[in-house]
Motif scaffolding. Structure first.
Motif, PDB file in Angstrom:
ATOM      1  N   PRO A 192       0.837  -1.219   0.000  1.00 19.18           N
ATOM      2  CA  PRO A 192       0.000   0.000   0.000  1.00 19.18           C
ATOM      3  C   PRO A 192       0.862   1.256   0.000  1.00 19.18           C
ATOM      4  O   PRO A 192       1.883   1.335   0.691  1.00 19.18           O
ATOM      5  N   LEU A 193       0.464   2.242  -0.784  1.00 20.52           N
ATOM      6  CA  LEU A 193       1.201   3.495  -0.846  1.00 20.52           C
ATOM      7  C   LEU A 193       1.035   4.269   0.459  1.00 20.52           C
ATOM      8  O   LEU A 193      -0.075   4.358   0.993  1.00 20.52           O
ATOM      9  N   PRO A 194       2.108   4.848   1.012  1.00 15.59           N
ATOM     10  CA  PRO A 194       1.975   5.681   2.214  1.00 15.59           C
ATOM     11  C   PRO A 194       1.103   6.896   1.957  1.00 15.59           C
ATOM     12  O   PRO A 194       0.943   7.346   0.816  1.00 15.59           O
ATOM     13  N   GLU A 195       0.531   7.431   3.036  1.00 16.32           N
ATOM     14  CA  GLU A 195      -0.372   8.572   2.900  1.00 16.32           C
ATOM     15  C   GLU A 195       0.326   9.771   2.265  1.00 16.32           C
ATOM     16  O   GLU A 195      -0.271  10.501   1.455  1.00 16.32           O
ATOM     17  N   ALA A 196       1.590  10.012   2.642  1.00 17.41           N
ATOM     18  CA  ALA A 196       2.324  11.144   2.064  1.00 17.41           C
ATOM     19  C   ALA A 196       2.521  10.974   0.567  1.00 17.41           C
ATOM     20  O   ALA A 196       2.482  11.951  -0.196  1.00 17.41           O
ATOM     21  N   GLN A 197       2.706   9.733   0.122  1.00 16.99           N
ATOM     22  CA  GLN A 197       2.853   9.476  -1.306  1.00 16.99           C
ATOM     23  C   GLN A 197       1.531   9.685  -2.033  1.00 16.99           C
ATOM     24  O   GLN A 197       1.471  10.293  -3.110  1.00 16.99           O
ATOM     25  N   LEU A 198       0.435   9.220  -1.438  1.00 18.75           N
ATOM     26  CA  LEU A 198      -0.879   9.379  -2.059  1.00 18.75           C
ATOM     27  C   LEU A 198      -1.245  10.849  -2.200  1.00 18.75           C
ATOM     28  O   LEU A 198      -1.843  11.258  -3.203  1.00 18.75           O
ATOM     29  N   ASP A 199      -0.894  11.655  -1.187  1.00 17.85           N
ATOM     30  CA  ASP A 199      -1.281  13.061  -1.199  1.00 17.85           C
ATOM     31  C   ASP A 199      -0.589  13.838  -2.303  1.00 17.85           C
ATOM     32  O   ASP A 199      -1.037  14.922  -2.685  1.00 17.85           O
ATOM     33  N   ARG A 200       0.523  13.315  -2.827  1.00 18.12           N
ATOM     34  CA  ARG A 200       1.213  14.001  -3.927  1.00 18.12           C
ATOM     35  C   ARG A 200       0.433  13.897  -5.231  1.00 18.12           C
ATOM     36  O   ARG A 200       0.658  14.681  -6.145  1.00 18.12           O
ATOM     37  N   ASP A 313     -18.286  22.188 -11.644  1.00 15.02           N
ATOM     38  CA  ASP A 313     -16.938  21.732 -11.984  1.00 15.02           C
ATOM     39  C   ASP A 313     -16.268  21.105 -10.760  1.00 15.02           C
ATOM     40  O   ASP A 313     -15.531  20.114 -10.891  1.00 15.02           O
ATOM     41  N   ILE A 314     -16.502  21.684  -9.579  1.00 19.07           N
ATOM     42  CA  ILE A 314     -15.978  21.107  -8.345  1.00 19.07           C
ATOM     43  C   ILE A 314     -16.575  19.720  -8.122  1.00 19.07           C
ATOM     44  O   ILE A 314     -15.860  18.758  -7.792  1.00 19.07           O
ATOM     45  N   GLN A 315     -17.879  19.603  -8.308  1.00 17.41           N
ATOM     46  CA  GLN A 315     -18.538  18.315  -8.106  1.00 17.41           C
ATOM     47  C   GLN A 315     -18.052  17.273  -9.109  1.00 17.41           C
ATOM     48  O   GLN A 315     -17.992  16.080  -8.786  1.00 17.41           O
ATOM     49  N   ARG A 316     -17.699  17.716 -10.306  1.00 20.64           N
ATOM     50  CA  ARG A 316     -17.290  16.791 -11.365  1.00 20.64           C
ATOM     51  C   ARG A 316     -15.989  16.058 -11.027  1.00 20.64           C
ATOM     52  O   ARG A 316     -15.803  14.899 -11.401  1.00 20.64           O
ATOM     53  N   ILE A 317     -15.093  16.731 -10.298  1.00 23.81           N
ATOM     54  CA  ILE A 317     -13.792  16.134 -10.011  1.00 23.81           C
ATOM     55  C   ILE A 317     -13.609  15.826  -8.536  1.00 23.81           C
ATOM     56  O   ILE A 317     -12.506  15.480  -8.109  1.00 23.81           O
ATOM     57  N   ALA A 318     -14.667  15.914  -7.735  1.00 26.71           N
ATOM     58  CA  ALA A 318     -14.530  15.693  -6.297  1.00 26.71           C
ATOM     59  C   ALA A 318     -14.092  14.272  -5.975  1.00 26.71           C
ATOM     60  O   ALA A 318     -13.253  14.057  -5.084  1.00 26.71           O
ATOM     61  N   LEU A 319     -14.621  13.296  -6.681  1.00 25.33           N
ATOM     62  CA  LEU A 319     -14.264  11.900  -6.392  1.00 25.33           C
ATOM     63  C   LEU A 319     -12.781  11.616  -6.603  1.00 25.33           C
ATOM     64  O   LEU A 319     -12.103  11.133  -5.689  1.00 25.33           O
ATOM     65  N   PRO A 320     -12.211  11.878  -7.780  1.00 27.76           N
ATOM     66  CA  PRO A 320     -10.784  11.562  -7.961  1.00 27.76           C
ATOM     67  C   PRO A 320      -9.857  12.405  -7.092  1.00 27.76           C
ATOM     68  O   PRO A 320      -8.737  11.980  -6.808  1.00 27.76           O
ATOM     69  N   VAL A 321     -10.298  13.593  -6.652  1.00 30.46           N
ATOM     70  CA  VAL A 321      -9.441  14.435  -5.820  1.00 30.46           C
ATOM     71  C   VAL A 321      -9.477  13.993  -4.362  1.00 30.46           C
ATOM     72  O   VAL A 321      -8.444  14.011  -3.669  1.00 30.46           O
ATOM     73  N   LEU A 322     -10.623  13.546  -3.867  1.00 33.68           N
ATOM     74  CA  LEU A 322     -10.793  13.300  -2.435  1.00 33.68           C
ATOM     75  C   LEU A 322     -10.682  11.836  -2.028  1.00 33.68           C
ATOM     76  O   LEU A 322     -10.400  11.545  -0.861  1.00 33.68           O
ATOM     77  N   ARG A 323     -10.898  10.897  -2.949  1.00 30.18           N
ATOM     78  CA  ARG A 323     -11.035   9.507  -2.531  1.00 30.18           C
ATOM     79  C   ARG A 323      -9.773   8.944  -1.875  1.00 30.18           C
ATOM     80  O   ARG A 323      -9.864   8.048  -1.032  1.00 30.18           O
TER      81      ARG A 323
END
Length: 362
Positions: A192-200, A313-323
């Motif tokens: 599993p990728l570390p949280e710091a790596q995922l946040d990049r 536009d915010i709603q359109r990309i909320a999933l890939p940005v926040l998941r």
């Protein structure tokens, strides 16, 4: 007549247009946006020669490129993740390197290493040999099949766009993007990728199975023996111009407030968080999520030829940005609630801010 406070970005020139001398250059933002929209549509058409379907995935990949972001593609093997990235690199006139991440891969295999050389006079000195990370587009294939020690070699490059080796710091070429693929963590041999790596990563894009019609088209296209060729659309200089254009798109106070409310609602310790977030989430998204929401929304607006960002536009990309920036607890797993379900519920519950009412004059 006074000059505009926001200077118009330079015209976007495709690979062919850059070679044409004396071509007419657009002077206002509307012309530049229209040209930008034509180029991104041409990129989609070129990708469509090889990739069947995946409309949302392609849109998010282009949004990341136009905002200097990095992408993480997640899906089971065989869904054309690597083919999608390699095809994308083929339509851009930039350098491309692919690194296959394996359990025995070392950090120096990615960043490069110092080698000891001896000249004719017998004097010895160290020389830095660049690794594959010194490129415009880096494909980190199956990034979660290597241990975190090697994954961490990308942290500095993805954030500061530089690599530190010994006492020296080496700048990466501009533009620089990391597009990584990973298999589901439930599969064997994954780390599993570390949280710091995922946040990049700006986007965490989940690629699902194709529909029945798309699968038939895939089987037809890939079993004929034909190899479609794609044309180059944008150069590195044109990509940098597109990034400046997208950054100049306006995001009003209401959009900023909506993005902030959405991000803060993912944090269980925030007073504005709904009760189900406090019960099901261990920790939520940080400020970088809000930055990526605004940047991605600007890219969506620009690709549609609009001058300003809308809450949609915010709603359109909320999933890939926040998941990948929300950590659920055991109770969420017991109730079958993953991060996608929580985000979708937040999009329904968090109201879009209303514009202030103008005071009426008596």
């Amino acid at each position: 007549m006074t000059d505009s406070p926001n200077p118009t970005p330079p015209p976007i020139q495709s690979k062919t247009a850059e070679a044409a001398a004396g071509a007419a250059k657009p002077r206002n933002l509307a012309d530049v946006l229209r040209e930008f929209s034509e180029h991104q549509q041409k990129m989609r058409d070129e990708l469509g020669k090889v990739i069947v379907g995946q409309t949302d995935t392609i849109e998010q990949l282009l949004a990341a490129i136009f905002t200097r972001g990095h992408c993480l593609l997640e899906g089971v093997p065989g869904l054309a993740k690597t083919l999608m990235v390699s095809t994308l690199s083929s339509i851009l006139d930039v350098s491309f390197k692919r690194v296959q991440f394996t359990p025995d891969l070392m950090p120096s295999d990615i960043t490069g290493t110092q080698v000891l050389e001896e000249d004719d006079a017998g004097k010895r000195s160290f020389r830095f040999v660049e690794g594959p990370i010194f490129t415009n587009i880096l494909l980190a294939d199956e990034i979660n099949r290597t241990p975190p020690k090697t994954q961490a070699a990308l942290l500095e490059a993805m954030q500061e766009r530089q690599v530190s080796i010994g006492r020296e710091t080496h700048m990466l070429p501009d533009p620089f993007f990391t597009i990584a693929t990973q298999n589901p963590v439930e599969q064997e041999g994954t780390y599993p990728l570390p949280e710091a790596q995922l946040d990049r990563f700006m986007f965490n894009i989940k690629i699902g199975y194709p529909s029945a019609d798309e699968e038939e088209r895939i089987l037809t296209a890939t079993t004929r023996g034909d190899s479609p060729t794609v044309n180059k659309v944008l150069s590195a200089r044109a990509i940098l111009t597109c990034q400046k254009l997208v950054a100049s798109i306006a995001a009003g106070p209401l959009v900023i407030r909506y993005a902030s409310r959405l991000v803060r609602a993912t944090r269980p310790t925030d007073e504005t968080a709904p009760e189900y977030v406090k019960e099901l989430v261990d920790w939520g998204a940080g400020p970088r999520a809000g930055q990526n929401l605004i940047a991605g929304a600007k890219a969506i607006a620009a690709m549609q030829g609009r001058f300003n960002v809308e809450p949609a536009d915010i709603q359109r990309i909320a999933l890939p940005v926040l998941r990948h920036r929300i950590a659920t607890n055991f109770q969420a797993q017991a109730e079958g609630m993953d991060t996608d379900a929580i985000i979708k519920r937040l999009l329904e519950d968090i109201a879009i801010p209303e514009p202030p009412k103008m005071a009426t004059q008596s």
